[in-house]
Design a protein around this motif. Sequence first.
Motif, mmCIF file in Angstrom:
data_model
loop_
_atom_site.group_PDB
_atom_site.id
_atom_site.type_symbol
_atom_site.label_atom_id
_atom_site.label_comp_id
_atom_site.label_asym_id
_atom_site.label_seq_id
_atom_site.Cartn_x
_atom_site.Cartn_y
_atom_site.Cartn_z
ATOM 1 N N CYS A 33 0.799 -1.227 0.000
ATOM 2 C CA CYS A 33 0.000 0.000 0.000
ATOM 3 C C CYS A 33 0.837 1.284 0.000
ATOM 4 C CB CYS A 33 -0.926 0.018 1.215
ATOM 5 S SG CYS A 33 -2.133 -1.325 1.229
ATOM 6 N N SER A 38 -5.122 6.669 -1.456
ATOM 7 C CA SER A 38 -6.242 5.971 -0.831
ATOM 8 C C SER A 38 -7.232 5.487 -1.879
ATOM 9 C CB SER A 38 -6.943 6.895 0.171
ATOM 10 O OG SER A 38 -6.080 7.225 1.241
ATOM 11 N N GLN A 64 -5.466 5.421 4.540
ATOM 12 C CA GLN A 64 -5.961 4.405 3.603
ATOM 13 C C GLN A 64 -7.015 3.522 4.264
ATOM 14 O OE1 GLN A 64 -2.114 2.803 2.726
ATOM 15 N NE2 GLN A 64 -1.895 3.936 0.811
#
Length: 230
Positions: A33, A38, A64
């Motif tokens: 990630c 996001s 996120q």
Amino acid sequence: MEGFISLEKENSSFAKLDTGRKNRTGFNEVVYCQGKTSEQVLQIFTTLYKNNGTVMGTRASEEQYESLRQQFPECTYDKTSRILKIQKDKETPEGLVAVCSAGTADIPVAEEAAQTAEYFGCQVNRFYDIGVSGIHRLMACKDEIQKANAVIAVAGMEGALASVIGGLVKVPVIAVPVSTGYGAAFEGLSALLTMINSCANGISVVNIDNGYGAGYIATQINRLAVRGNR
């Protein structure tokens, strides 16, 4: 290539998702990630969850997580390991992986390793703050560590824990150098060099702070121990 499993994938403007990975490797694709927006994480998670019924992300941020849980309230986020996941039906844990950390400061990386192995179906025992500066702490739990099918040794500074454990167990040891320590630790480079130069047998080394990689390899070893080559 004839006979090769088809490469299933779903494409977007920023990602080509490998939805057929489990068919080839036994493991679903996991999302790294960090560095993603996001919105990108949300779209990737949505696609993978639709295809696989489960999805995990590493190095995720709270921002996120907050974005994802608006659409998936069942998602969970662990601030220590920074693991983000949606997992409705957990597998029954099998086998045993031991995750050891030299110090408390190494726990975030150790937890990334432990939770990765748990996500992929392993039973995990944690042994934290058992570094060689107080070696009696390691010796006190030696018998429990020896029961595991694979051992993950997470350490910063000089990274000696992996070598000591390697001389105590009969199973593979996955060493994880961690970027904790003072200046000459060089953000994990000192521990990395110690681990790859270890005189103990049966030690493999992953990249600095790569708890996920260690958890993945430990799961492969654990599956072989439990299931054989199936």
